[in-house]
Scaffold this motif. Structure first.
Motif, PDB file in Angstrom:
ATOM      1  N   VAL A 101       0.529  -1.437   0.223  1.00 63.34           N
ATOM      2  CA  VAL A 101      -0.324   0.192  -0.056  1.00 63.34           C
ATOM      3  C   VAL A 101       0.747   1.592   0.034  1.00 63.34           C
ATOM      4  O   VAL A 101       1.363   1.172   0.993  1.00 63.34           O
ATOM      5  N   PHE A 102       0.973   2.058  -0.464  1.00 62.82           N
ATOM      6  CA  PHE A 102       1.346   3.596  -0.562  1.00 62.82           C
ATOM      7  C   PHE A 102       0.831   5.029   0.201  1.00 62.82           C
ATOM      8  O   PHE A 102       0.061   4.309   1.177  1.00 62.82           O
ATOM      9  N   ARG A 103       2.524   4.851   0.452  1.00 63.40           N
ATOM     10  CA  ARG A 103       2.743   5.575   1.830  1.00 63.40           C
ATOM     11  C   ARG A 103       1.165   6.709   2.027  1.00 63.40           C
ATOM     12  O   ARG A 103       0.959   7.122   1.029  1.00 63.40           O
ATOM     13  N   THR A 104       0.482   6.807   3.268  1.00 63.36           N
ATOM     14  CA  THR A 104      -0.166   8.072   3.362  1.00 63.36           C
ATOM     15  C   THR A 104       0.868   9.488   3.937  1.00 63.36           C
ATOM     16  O   THR A 104       1.530   9.202   4.066  1.00 63.36           O
ATOM     17  N   SER A 105      -0.603  10.518   4.343  1.00 64.93           N
ATOM     18  CA  SER A 105       0.439  11.676   4.874  1.00 64.93           C
ATOM     19  C   SER A 105       0.560  11.364   7.119  1.00 64.93           C
ATOM     20  O   SER A 105       1.585  11.788   7.124  1.00 64.93           O
TER      21      SER A 105
ATOM     22  N   SER B 182      12.227   3.817  -5.548  1.00 60.51           N
ATOM     23  CA  SER B 182      10.759   3.563  -6.673  1.00 60.51           C
ATOM     24  C   SER B 182      10.551   1.919  -6.000  1.00 60.51           C
ATOM     25  O   SER B 182       9.181   1.974  -6.963  1.00 60.51           O
ATOM     26  N   THR B 183      10.579   1.552  -5.069  1.00 63.00           N
ATOM     27  CA  THR B 183       9.455   0.816  -4.767  1.00 63.00           C
ATOM     28  C   THR B 183       8.498   1.265  -3.537  1.00 63.00           C
ATOM     29  O   THR B 183       8.352   2.251  -3.347  1.00 63.00           O
ATOM     30  N   GLY B 184       7.259  -0.081  -4.001  1.00 64.58           N
ATOM     31  CA  GLY B 184       6.375   0.445  -3.353  1.00 64.58           C
ATOM     32  C   GLY B 184       6.196   0.241  -1.377  1.00 64.58           C
ATOM     33  O   GLY B 184       5.484   0.776  -1.281  1.00 64.58           O
ATOM     34  N   SER B 185       7.152  -1.026  -1.742  1.00 66.86           N
ATOM     35  CA  SER B 185       7.263  -1.395  -0.272  1.00 66.86           C
ATOM     36  C   SER B 185       8.041  -0.354   1.378  1.00 66.86           C
ATOM     37  O   SER B 185       7.565  -0.082   1.951  1.00 66.86           O
ATOM     38  N   PHE B 186       8.896   0.757   0.105  1.00 67.55           N
ATOM     39  CA  PHE B 186       9.577   1.459   1.110  1.00 67.55           C
ATOM     40  C   PHE B 186       9.867   3.122   0.739  1.00 67.55           C
ATOM     41  O   PHE B 186      10.451   4.349   0.847  1.00 67.55           O
ATOM     42  N   GLY B 187       9.028   2.829  -0.593  1.00 67.61           N
ATOM     43  CA  GLY B 187       8.720   3.866  -1.130  1.00 67.61           C
ATOM     44  C   GLY B 187       8.268   5.068  -1.003  1.00 67.61           C
ATOM     45  O   GLY B 187       7.551   5.448  -1.013  1.00 67.61           O
ATOM     46  N   SER B 188       8.309   6.386  -2.093  1.00 67.04           N
ATOM     47  CA  SER B 188       7.269   7.180  -2.567  1.00 67.04           C
ATOM     48  C   SER B 188       7.850   7.785  -4.000  1.00 67.04           C
ATOM     49  O   SER B 188       8.466   8.264  -4.841  1.00 67.04           O
ATOM     50  N   GLY B 246       8.271   5.459   5.862  1.00 68.35           N
ATOM     51  CA  GLY B 246       7.320   5.155   7.506  1.00 68.35           C
ATOM     52  C   GLY B 246       7.840   4.121   8.022  1.00 68.35           C
ATOM     53  O   GLY B 246       7.657   3.520   8.365  1.00 68.35           O
ATOM     54  N   LEU B 247       8.939   4.440   8.102  1.00 66.97           N
ATOM     55  CA  LEU B 247      10.428   4.083   9.224  1.00 66.97           C
ATOM     56  C   LEU B 247       9.725   4.767  10.528  1.00 66.97           C
ATOM     57  O   LEU B 247      10.926   5.174  11.067  1.00 66.97           O
ATOM     58  N   ASN B 248       8.496   4.930  10.814  1.00 67.94           N
ATOM     59  CA  ASN B 248       8.427   4.999  12.099  1.00 67.94           C
ATOM     60  C   ASN B 248       9.189   5.238  13.353  1.00 67.94           C
ATOM     61  O   ASN B 248       9.442   5.663  14.373  1.00 67.94           O
ATOM     62  N   SER B 249       8.904   3.505  13.521  1.00 70.07           N
ATOM     63  CA  SER B 249       9.706   3.419  14.883  1.00 70.07           C
ATOM     64  C   SER B 249      11.237   3.571  15.876  1.00 70.07           C
ATOM     65  O   SER B 249      11.722   3.536  16.508  1.00 70.07           O
ATOM     66  N   PHE B 250      11.395   3.337  13.857  1.00 67.08           N
ATOM     67  CA  PHE B 250      13.250   3.695  14.104  1.00 67.08           C
ATOM     68  C   PHE B 250      13.642   5.451  14.808  1.00 67.08           C
ATOM     69  O   PHE B 250      14.393   5.390  15.344  1.00 67.08           O
ATOM     70  N   PHE B 251      13.228   6.291  14.478  1.00 67.91           N
ATOM     71  CA  PHE B 251      12.934   7.788  14.738  1.00 67.91           C
ATOM     72  C   PHE B 251      12.976   7.746  16.139  1.00 67.91           C
ATOM     73  O   PHE B 251      14.032   7.665  16.637  1.00 67.91           O
TER      74      PHE B 251
END
Lengths: 216, 272
Positions: A101-105, B182-188, B246-251
């Motif tokens: 799933v693509f990133r959300t805000s 460029s990946t869907g898993s970690f990209g934007s 999206g690596l929120n917990s790492f922060f």
């Protein structure tokens, strides 16, 4: 570690006058325990072959390997696709289990979905490693299939596919086959590449009260 | 600042990060991901563990804890995490709460063998250090050991990541960042389009990460202003990863190690 922190004189004083106290015992325990943990963590970073065979037993992850996206960065996405069969007849086209799933805000604060993607990543990597090991040991195709189909990562993927098809696909299908496919990024013109294709497995069974029954 | 103050800041950052992780796990539990038809079914995950344990009683206990009562474990962890920053250190209450938290984290690590991430491992390091450093019997010396341990593990993490990147051709050539984004898993999508247009930006980011990670342990020995620069660099890096990957917990869990690093810097006192 004690000596640099306290200095020799204080350390000797500490050693002589605190031998019997619980605090002293705790200090010694903490120094040895954390010192050993750190020492093994440093060795673990080298990923020596002799140690790698024990990696599978570190279920808790007390020994992290901090390489993060290196030396081979994860530059591709893994996808699970599946198709169904009824008896000998294939009854559906390949369909994808939508995991990415693509990133959300708000994902920089809250991102629970990352675990499913990470799990697929972990499982696929484990399967690839296992297949490579079997090839290296010159196993027959039969043994290789046997090994792959009975390992935990394979069963996890099969379970995911089975549950998804149970919810969203033909309820009458008797068998299911899945494949793992690798794609190479949002801007890539390279075609997706199949990594692994499973044999047909019996699907999850709908019992009389429409509950999910296991088949493996 | 004294040792417990550094530890307090570690605890606050650890608690925030772990509260987010635990609520995410509760959300997944509510979605049915930990049930037999979910992505993390215990009856499959337990196969390897039970084979290794080879003990039906241990298997049964784990089944109770990690399958039947997993929800209670998660709720218990949530409650204890909320309480932890407010409890007086070196008391029986703190010792008890921290010990139960260690057990909860170990159990949850076992439950998320597949799908776990590096921040979970850092959380385990932090909670064990918090327990060992601030329990009823630990002295100021134990506190120091634990802060040193956290700081060294953090430096080891950055150094290993940096070295692994500099030996990689993809990282050195600047391809890696563009390809990861460029990946869907970690990209934007937006950011990867920007990187596609500007190859130099990708090259700059690759080398920025490599240099930051490799030089990170130097923050322990360089003069204080430079240490602050390196730590600020680290915070920015994790913030960037949280926003764009999206690596929120790492922060939260990696910045939780920074107070320990600051303690080691002041304790070593190389540049008084």
């Amino acid at each position: 570690m004690v000596i640099p922190l306290l200095g020799y004189k204080k350390y000797l004083y500490y050693l002589i006058f605190n031998l019997k106290s619980n605090t002293y015992k705790m200090d010694i325990f903490v120094a040895i325990f954390l010192g050993l943990w750190f020492f093994i963590s440093v060795i673990w970073q080298f990923q020596l072959n002799i140690l790698l065979k024990y990696r599978g037993y570190d279920f808790i992850g007390v020994l992290p390997n901090w390489t993060f996206f290196a030396p081979n960065p994860g530059t591709s996405d893994y996808h699970i696709i599946y198709r169904l069969a009824q008896g000998d007849e294939i009854t559906s086209d390949w369909q994808e289990v939508p995991l990415i799933v693509f990133r959300t805000s708000y994902n920089f604060i809250w991102n629970p979905d990352k675990r499913e993607i990470k799990q697929l990543f972990d499982c696929t990597s484990s399967l690839i490693r296992l297949a490579q090991r079997c090839h290296k040991e010159q196993m027959s195709q039969h043994l290789l299939t046997n090994n792959l189909c009975t390992c935990v990562p394979y069963l996890l993927i099969l379970n995911t596919v089975n549950s998804f098809s149970f919810k969203y696909s033909d309820a009458n299908a008797s068998h299911i086959q899945f494949a793992l496919v690798e794609s190479f990024g949002l801007h890539s013109e390279e075609s997706p590449r199949p990594i692994l294709s499973s044999p047909f497995h019996q699907t999850a069974i709908r019992t009389s009260n429409h509950e999910y029954a296991h088949v493996f | 600042m004294n040792t417990p103050t550094y530890f307090r800041i570690v605890i606050i950052l650890f608690t925030i990060g772990q509260l987010i992780t635990t609520t995410e796990l509760l959300f997944l539990y509510n979605k049915g991901n930990f049930s037999d038809r979910g992505a993390f079914p215990w009856r499959i995950i337990s196969l390897d563990i039970n084979t290794w344990l080879n003990n039906k009683y241990a298997a049964k206990i784990l089944d109770y804890l990690l399958n039947k009562y997993l929800l209670y474990i998660l709720i218990l962890e949530l409650i204890l995490l909320t309480l932890l920053p407010f409890i007086t250190i070196h008391t029986w209450t703190f010792t008890f709460v921290a010990l139960i938290l260690v057990v909860c984290l170990l159990l949850i690590q076992l439950r998320t063998t597949y799908g776990g991430e590096g921040s979970d491992q850092m959380a385990l390091i932090l909670v064990v250090a918090i327990f060992l450093g601030l329990n009823k019997y630990s002295s100021q010396l134990s506190e120091k050991y634990c802060l040193y341990f956290i700081a060294f593990q953090s430096c080891l993490a950055y150094e290993t990541a940096g070295v692994a990147k500099i030996i990689s051709k993809k990282w050195r050539s600047g391809e890696a960042v563009y390809q990861i984004f460029s990946t869907g898993s970690f990209g934007s999508l937006g950011f990867s389009s920007l990187l596609k247009r500007s190859g130099y930006l990708s090259l700059f980011l690759c080398w920025n990460v490599i240099i930051m990670e490799i030089t990170f342990p130097l923050c322990l020995v360089v003069p204080l202003p430079f240490s602050y620069i390196i730590l600020f660099w680290g915070v920015t890096f994790h913030l960037f990863n949280a926003v764009f990957m999206g690596l929120n917990s790492f922060f939260w869990l990696f910045t939780a190690t920074y107070p320990a690093i600051l303690f080691v810097i002041s304790n070593l006192n190389i540049y008084p």
